[in-house]
Design a protein around this motif. Structure first.
Motif, mmCIF file in Angstrom:
data_model
loop_
_atom_site.group_PDB
_atom_site.id
_atom_site.type_symbol
_atom_site.label_atom_id
_atom_site.label_comp_id
_atom_site.label_asym_id
_atom_site.label_seq_id
_atom_site.Cartn_x
_atom_site.Cartn_y
_atom_site.Cartn_z
ATOM 1 N N ARG A 49 42.140 70.297 48.420
ATOM 2 C CA ARG A 49 43.498 69.961 48.826
ATOM 3 C C ARG A 49 43.843 68.610 48.216
ATOM 4 N NH1 ARG A 49 45.117 71.452 55.029
ATOM 5 N NH2 ARG A 49 46.916 70.247 54.305
ATOM 6 N N ARG A 50 45.086 68.523 47.697
ATOM 7 C CA ARG A 50 45.444 67.335 46.934
ATOM 8 C C ARG A 50 46.900 66.958 47.178
ATOM 9 N NH1 ARG A 50 42.567 65.803 42.417
ATOM 10 N NH2 ARG A 50 41.816 67.926 42.038
ATOM 11 N N SER A 51 47.158 65.644 47.077
ATOM 12 C CA SER A 51 48.518 65.111 47.025
ATOM 13 C C SER A 51 48.586 64.138 45.863
ATOM 14 C CB SER A 51 48.871 64.399 48.342
ATOM 15 O OG SER A 51 48.125 63.204 48.469
ATOM 16 N N ASP A 52 49.705 63.461 45.734
ATOM 17 C CA ASP A 52 49.832 62.487 44.647
ATOM 18 C C ASP A 52 48.834 61.349 44.790
ATOM 19 O OD1 ASP A 52 51.898 63.974 43.598
ATOM 20 O OD2 ASP A 52 53.478 62.754 44.512
ATOM 21 N N THR A 53 48.408 61.087 46.015
ATOM 22 C CA THR A 53 47.538 59.932 46.252
ATOM 23 C C THR A 53 46.155 60.295 46.784
ATOM 24 O OG1 THR A 53 48.463 59.696 48.476
ATOM 25 C CG2 THR A 53 49.514 58.434 46.711
ATOM 26 N N THR A 54 45.939 61.545 47.128
ATOM 27 C CA THR A 54 44.699 61.945 47.801
ATOM 28 C C THR A 54 44.126 63.201 47.169
ATOM 29 O OG1 THR A 54 45.550 61.065 49.892
ATOM 30 C CG2 THR A 54 43.691 62.579 50.032
ATOM 31 N N SER A 55 42.803 63.241 47.033
ATOM 32 C CA SER A 55 42.100 64.456 46.628
ATOM 33 C C SER A 55 40.957 64.690 47.595
ATOM 34 C CB SER A 55 41.576 64.337 45.201
ATOM 35 O OG SER A 55 40.869 65.520 44.840
ATOM 36 N N LEU A 56 40.946 65.844 48.244
ATOM 37 C CA LEU A 56 39.926 66.185 49.227
ATOM 38 C C LEU A 56 39.204 67.450 48.792
ATOM 39 C CD1 LEU A 56 42.051 65.660 52.471
ATOM 40 C CD2 LEU A 56 40.438 64.045 51.448
ATOM 41 N N THR A 57 37.890 67.386 48.708
ATOM 42 C CA THR A 57 37.072 68.539 48.339
ATOM 43 C C THR A 57 36.343 69.027 49.590
ATOM 44 O OG1 THR A 57 36.754 67.708 46.094
ATOM 45 C CG2 THR A 57 35.205 69.371 46.872
ATOM 46 N N PHE A 58 36.720 70.208 50.055
ATOM 47 C CA PHE A 58 36.098 70.803 51.237
ATOM 48 C C PHE A 58 34.890 71.629 50.802
ATOM 49 C CE2 PHE A 58 40.266 69.752 52.670
ATOM 50 C CZ PHE A 58 40.223 69.645 54.053
ATOM 51 N N LEU A 59 33.755 71.412 51.450
ATOM 52 C CA LEU A 59 32.551 72.207 51.218
ATOM 53 C C LEU A 59 32.159 72.865 52.531
ATOM 54 C CD1 LEU A 59 30.429 69.734 49.046
ATOM 55 C CD2 LEU A 59 32.081 71.445 48.281
ATOM 56 N N LEU A 60 31.995 74.183 52.507
ATOM 57 C CA LEU A 60 31.751 74.966 53.716
ATOM 58 C C LEU A 60 30.508 75.822 53.508
ATOM 59 C CD1 LEU A 60 35.432 76.247 54.079
ATOM 60 C CD2 LEU A 60 34.462 74.254 55.212
ATOM 61 N N ASN A 61 29.512 75.628 54.331
ATOM 62 C CA ASN A 61 28.262 76.386 54.227
ATOM 63 C C ASN A 61 28.294 77.560 55.203
ATOM 64 O OD1 ASN A 61 25.663 77.320 53.897
ATOM 65 N ND2 ASN A 61 24.692 75.635 55.007
ATOM 66 N N TYR A 62 28.414 78.771 54.694
ATOM 67 C CA TYR A 62 28.513 79.956 55.541
ATOM 68 C C TYR A 62 27.149 80.504 55.950
ATOM 69 C CZ TYR A 62 33.460 79.953 54.573
ATOM 70 O OH TYR A 62 34.787 79.590 54.496
ATOM 71 N N ASN A 63 26.089 79.838 55.517
ATOM 72 C CA ASN A 63 24.744 80.287 55.827
ATOM 73 C C ASN A 63 24.238 79.556 57.064
ATOM 74 O OD1 ASN A 63 21.971 81.040 55.713
ATOM 75 N ND2 ASN A 63 22.177 81.369 53.512
ATOM 76 N N GLU A 64 23.480 80.270 57.901
ATOM 77 C CA GLU A 64 22.887 79.629 59.071
ATOM 78 C C GLU A 64 21.805 78.634 58.667
ATOM 79 O OE1 GLU A 64 21.224 80.966 63.487
ATOM 80 O OE2 GLU A 64 21.607 82.471 61.937
ATOM 81 N N ALA A 65 21.223 78.877 57.498
ATOM 82 C CA ALA A 65 20.216 77.956 56.981
ATOM 83 C C ALA A 65 20.890 76.795 56.258
ATOM 84 C CB ALA A 65 19.284 78.693 56.017
#
Length: 684
Positions: A634-650
């Motif tokens: 997700r990004r704006s003119d001033t911000t960049s956010l990288t979401f990392l989501l681990n779908y594994n129980e491990a």
């Protein structure tokens, strides 16, 4: 001008039904909601008989007290219009408002969504209750906005009452004007179906072969249902806009036979969705290879984002779920509710409400668990929600207003979806290919948009994507082909699958060489085609570049003939009578290129094409991820956010080649880092 989903803080909340609980419980409920970190509650969408216990007699006392008390605790209120559940007095007095099945059976009071949108009387009564509510609460400082109805077209999205037949006839008269044009559009000369009077025209009705209407009539039926649903919602939206101009308007859902993009454009400030990732398990195909599980819900969220770039999750799964007799979903494991919440946020949500505060003790949803159990004692789901509340109170302001970013998009359109419900020669292929492409892109950590092609879509809008995948658009007009050609000529890459371009907007087949309207784009024709089923053994495709690997050529095979010298054969069929014939082609056109894949896509084939196009993750230069971790930006003119989501129980190990700060904890990360099972990072 449309109002934003959230402008000052991330809105985290819960669905609440004060009418279900003794009034002396409300104070404690609201107090604990605030302690959990909630800022907003939804209520009222199933309470018509409380607001209007008798026709024309309106009572607001109970909800006045509930809303006033929520406001005193600092909670905003989303107020639902209660038109999804007309009361018993209404359906008894006006049975014409009830829905009727295809077979002519009237659906009775006793559940929900048992009405039809076309009944003039129902529209009048809905306008009455909405007008009274909007007038009463339109200036209430505690009411932030409105949800129209609840899940339009959920449970049932076909309507066959007398009012519906009449409304369909009027819709057709506006669309076609004359019977001659209607007969032409429906190909009514076939099997002697021509109409000589408008009174002969109906929605599809039972025929000697069950559920076998004229296919062109069936396509128009879906278009009518969508337009009719929007016109029903418009009555309510117009009233609220006039009487509550400072409050926003939305509705929740994503259901069939409804052009949600048009609904959003015409009526809503933003779109809302109900997110239940474990539906992926309920409706799981046991024959599916290498499934994504609850991660596949990101595909649905990408569709929502195509409607409204920033949206609300009006119902976020928070516990085991199901009705008494169906949808028996297991309890989320520790961390999964948080994972699913950030899955919604990663794809564009600026507001999330959990369903529901406390599990119902009565009715069909006594097993659709909310945060609190029946006993109302502390539990781990409430504790997990409180942790999310603390995180978003601190970090939410940096998230709201940023927008998801992708360089690849999967194209869809409503005409092909609706036509494909009936036409098994292309409809099922679209859903399969969408999922297989999404799997391939997900596991390569390439964020993906879903884009619905509409009559107003321009090549300029499409130009922000490096690659467009349009799997099986059987219906394609020359105008659509021209927009796509302009996109390609300017440097875009476009990928088609089998069964492309052979129908016009009426659902009638062109008298042209396949792929019809897309022929010049692709530079090929379809020599012949065959379905792959029964005693027809599946074949494979031999890819002519690299290691000449074999991949399956699933479900349907177009045998291709090269027609332009700009076309390069990328793969050939390996077996059957068409062995050696072109199966995959690439046509250089202007500054771009068009691929034609002659079968239904699978993950392996999509990966071959991705490799040929040199598409990579936008974070490839600074981040190494295992396949089980989703990446979304997700990004704006001033911000960049990288979401990392681990779908594994491990746990999952990632490698950061450059330091990044986790927005949720403030921790700076670099080098090797171990994400916990079901873990989430939001990297700045």
């Amino acid at each position: 001008m449309k109002k934003p989903v959230a402008d000052k803080q991330f809105e985290l909340g819960v669905c609440y039904y004060p009418e279900h609980w003794p009034e002396d419980m409300w104070e404690d409920d609201y107090r604990r909601m605030v302690e959990t970190g909630f800022t907003i509650v939804r209520m009222g969408e199933f309470a018509w008989s409380i607001f209007e216990p008798e026709e024309g007699s309106y009572q607001f006392g109970m909800f006045d007290r509930a809303i006033d008390l929520a406001h005193r605790h600092g909670l905003k209120v989303v107020l639902g219009t209660p038109t999804a559940t007309p009361p018993a007095w209404l359906t008894e007095k006006y049975p014409e408002v009830l829905n009727v099945t295809y077979e002519g059976v009237t659906l009775q009071h006793g559940m929900r969504r048992h009405y039809n949108y076309s009944s003039p009387k129902y529209r009048e009564l809905c306008a009455g209750i909405v007008s009274q509510m909007a007038s009463h609460y339109g200036s209430h400082p505690g009411v932030a906005g409105w949800q129209i109805d609840n899940e339009l077209n959920c449970e049932i999205n076909e309507f066959y009452s007398e009012s519906d037949h009449n409304a369909f006839r009027e819709w057709l008269q506006r669309k076609y004007v004359t019977l001659e044009k209607l007969n032409e559009a429906w190909g009514a000369v076939f099997w002697n179906q021509s109409y000589t009077s408008w009174s002969q025209v109906y929605l599809p009705r039972p025929t000697p072969v069950p559920k076998q209407p004229n296919p062109h009539q069936a396509l128009d039926e879906k278009r009518f249902i969508s337009d009719n649903t929007i016109s029903f919602a418009k009555i309510q939206a117009d009233i609220i806009r006039a009487q509550a101009p400072d409050q926003w308007v939305t509705t929740n859902g994503l259901f069939g036979h409804l052009d949600s993009h048009e609904l959003q454009d015409e009526l809503l400030d933003f779109f809302s969705y109900d997110s239940y990732p474990q539906f992926s398990s309920i409706y799981y195909d046991p024959n599916e290879k290498n499934p994504l599980g609850d991660r596949s819900w990101s595909l649905s969220l990408s569709v929502v984002r195509s409607i409204s770039s920033n949206y609300c999750i009006m119902e976020q799964q928070s516990g085991p779920g199901g009705w008494v007799n169906r949808m028996d979903m297991p309890s989320p494991k520790p961390g999964q509710m948080r994972l699913w919440t950030y899955q919604s946020i990663a794809h564009g949500a600026d507001m999330v409400l959990y369903f529901r505060w406390r599990t119902a003790t009565m009715g069909n949803e006594i097993y659709w668990h909310g945060l609190n159990d029946y006993h109302n004692l502390p539990n781990r789901r409430v504790r997990e929600a409180a942790g999310i509340g603390r995180e978003l109170a601190a970090a939410g302001k940096a998230i709201i207003g940023t927008r998801a970013e992708a360089s690849v998009a999967i194209l869809r359109d409503y005409d092909n979806e609706w036509d494909g419900e009936y036409d098994i020669w292309h409809g099922p292929f679209m859903w399969t290919s969408n999922k297989e492409w999404f799997k391939a892109l997900q596991r390569q950590h390439i964020p993906t948009d879903i884009v619905y092609l509409r009559s107003k879509t321009t090549a300029k809008e499409l130009a922000r994507y490096q690659v467009l995948v349009y799997p099986h658009p059987a219906i394609m007009t020359d105008d659509t082909a021209a927009v796509l050609d302009e996109y390609v000529q300017q440097g875009g890459t476009l990928i088609f699958g089998c069964r492309t371009g052979y129908k016009d907007s009426r659902g009638q087949c062109y008298m042209r060489a396949f792929p019809g309207a897309a022929k010049e784009l692709c530079g090929i024709t379809v020599e012949e085609f065959t379905t792959v089923k029964g005693n027809r053994a599946p074949t494979s495709i031999t890819w002519t570049h690299g290691d000449e690997a074999l991949t399956g050529a699933d479900a349907f095979n177009d045998i291709l003939q090269v027609e332009q010298d700009t076309v390069e054969v990328m793969g050939r069929y390996a077996t059957d009578y068409y062995a050696g014939k072109p199966a995959v082609t690439r046509n250089k056109r202007g500054k771009g290129e068009v691929w034609y894949y002659g079968a239904v896509f699978n993950e392996e084939a999509a990966l071959r094409i991705i490799g040929s196009l040199n598409i990579s993750s936008p974070a490839a230069d600074w981040l190494e991820l295992p396949a089980e971790v989703e990446l979304q930006i997700r990004r704006s003119d001033t911000t960049s956010l990288t979401f990392l989501l681990n779908y594994n129980e491990a746990s999952a190990e990632i490698v950061l080649k450059e330091p990044r700060t986790d927005l949720l904890t403030g921790q700076e990360l670099s080098g090797k880092y171990t994400m916990e099972g079901f873990g989430v990072l939001v990297l700045q």
